[in-house]
Enzyme design. Structure first.
Site, mmCIF file in Angstrom:
data_model
loop_
_atom_site.group_PDB
_atom_site.id
_atom_site.type_symbol
_atom_site.label_atom_id
_atom_site.label_comp_id
_atom_site.label_asym_id
_atom_site.label_seq_id
_atom_site.Cartn_x
_atom_site.Cartn_y
_atom_site.Cartn_z
ATOM 1 N N GLU A 181 -7.613 2.938 13.341
ATOM 2 C CA GLU A 181 -7.286 1.940 14.365
ATOM 3 C C GLU A 181 -6.342 2.523 15.408
ATOM 4 O O GLU A 181 -6.511 2.272 16.603
ATOM 5 C CB GLU A 181 -6.679 0.687 13.725
ATOM 6 C CG GLU A 181 -6.186 -0.349 14.708
ATOM 7 C CD GLU A 181 -7.252 -0.961 15.615
ATOM 8 O OE1 GLU A 181 -6.899 -1.418 16.721
ATOM 9 O OE2 GLU A 181 -8.438 -0.995 15.228
ATOM 10 N N ILE A 224 1.842 4.741 1.410
ATOM 11 C CA ILE A 224 0.874 5.574 2.133
ATOM 12 C C ILE A 224 0.252 4.708 3.231
ATOM 13 O O ILE A 224 -0.183 3.588 2.970
ATOM 14 C CB ILE A 224 -0.234 6.087 1.190
ATOM 15 C CG1 ILE A 224 0.355 6.935 0.060
ATOM 16 C CG2 ILE A 224 -1.284 6.878 1.959
ATOM 17 C CD1 ILE A 224 -0.633 7.233 -1.046
ATOM 18 N N GLY A 236 -5.824 4.572 5.565
ATOM 19 C CA GLY A 236 -6.687 5.351 6.448
ATOM 20 C C GLY A 236 -7.318 4.517 7.543
ATOM 21 O O GLY A 236 -7.479 4.975 8.671
ATOM 22 N N VAL A 237 -7.660 3.277 7.233
ATOM 23 C CA VAL A 237 -8.275 2.408 8.236
ATOM 24 C C VAL A 237 -7.309 2.152 9.396
ATOM 25 O O VAL A 237 -7.733 2.010 10.544
ATOM 26 C CB VAL A 237 -8.783 1.094 7.602
ATOM 27 C CG1 VAL A 237 -7.629 0.229 7.120
ATOM 28 C CG2 VAL A 237 -9.680 0.334 8.541
ATOM 29 N N HIS A 258 0.839 -1.214 0.000
ATOM 30 C CA HIS A 258 0.000 0.000 0.000
ATOM 31 C C HIS A 258 0.864 1.251 0.000
ATOM 32 O O HIS A 258 0.961 1.915 1.019
ATOM 33 C CB HIS A 258 -0.900 -0.005 1.231
ATOM 34 C CG HIS A 258 -2.054 0.944 1.132
ATOM 35 N ND1 HIS A 258 -2.006 2.254 1.537
ATOM 36 C CD2 HIS A 258 -3.309 0.758 0.674
ATOM 37 C CE1 HIS A 258 -3.175 2.835 1.352
ATOM 38 N NE2 HIS A 258 -3.993 1.946 0.837
#
Length: 147
Positions: free
Chosen positions: A65, A57, A60-61, A51
């Site tokens: 978290e 990057i 976002g998840v 990723h």
């Protein structure tokens, strides 16, 4: 307990371990009010392999978290009845917004502010910043289970 938590103290409070422990240090904590924690983002993070290989990057998840883990730490410091045996579950995310990419070399400053709680559900206003610039924000709920 107010103040700071190092990684060993964090590990006593959260069940997460590599590669899923996303809080490195608590730099400020006012029980029942707010907590500020740090996540140092390095190129060695396993998620950067996919990723994305040519432009790493932080997903976002995983920023969400990290914020959720910070809410669990504030919850643990805010209720004397919760001990090392408590388990915190992500119960909800509202109004999540992503404003800036997080890349290797960044330091995420995780800021969570207590809003309210009822029984085992706790609500927080959350922000993740890099160098004072907003990277992500959300309202996060966590549920607490005491063993």
């Amino acid at each position: 307990m107010a103040g700071t938590l190092d990684i060993l103290q964090i590990q006593k409070l959260l069940p997460h371990r590599y590669p899923f422990l996303l809080v490195d240090k608590v730099v400020a904590c006012e029980p029942g009010a707010s907590l500020t924690a740090l996540k140092n983002v390095t190129f060695n993070e396993p998620f950067f392999q996919g990723h994305f290989p040519s432009q790493p990057i932080m997903p976002g998840v995983l920023i969400m978290e990290a914020l959720a883990q910070a809410t669990a730490l504030l919850t643990s410091q805010s209720d004397d009845k919760l001990g090392e045996g408590a388990v915190y579950y992500l119960a909800g995310i509202d109004n999540a917004r992503f404003k800036r990419q997080v890349v290797p070399g960044d330091q995420l400053r995780l800021q969570v502010t207590y809003l309210k709680h009822k029984r085992h559900l706790w609500s927080f206003d959350c922000r993740a910043e890099v160098d004072g610039e907003l990277a992500a924000s959300a309202q996060i709920m966590c549920a607490v289970s005491v063993a």
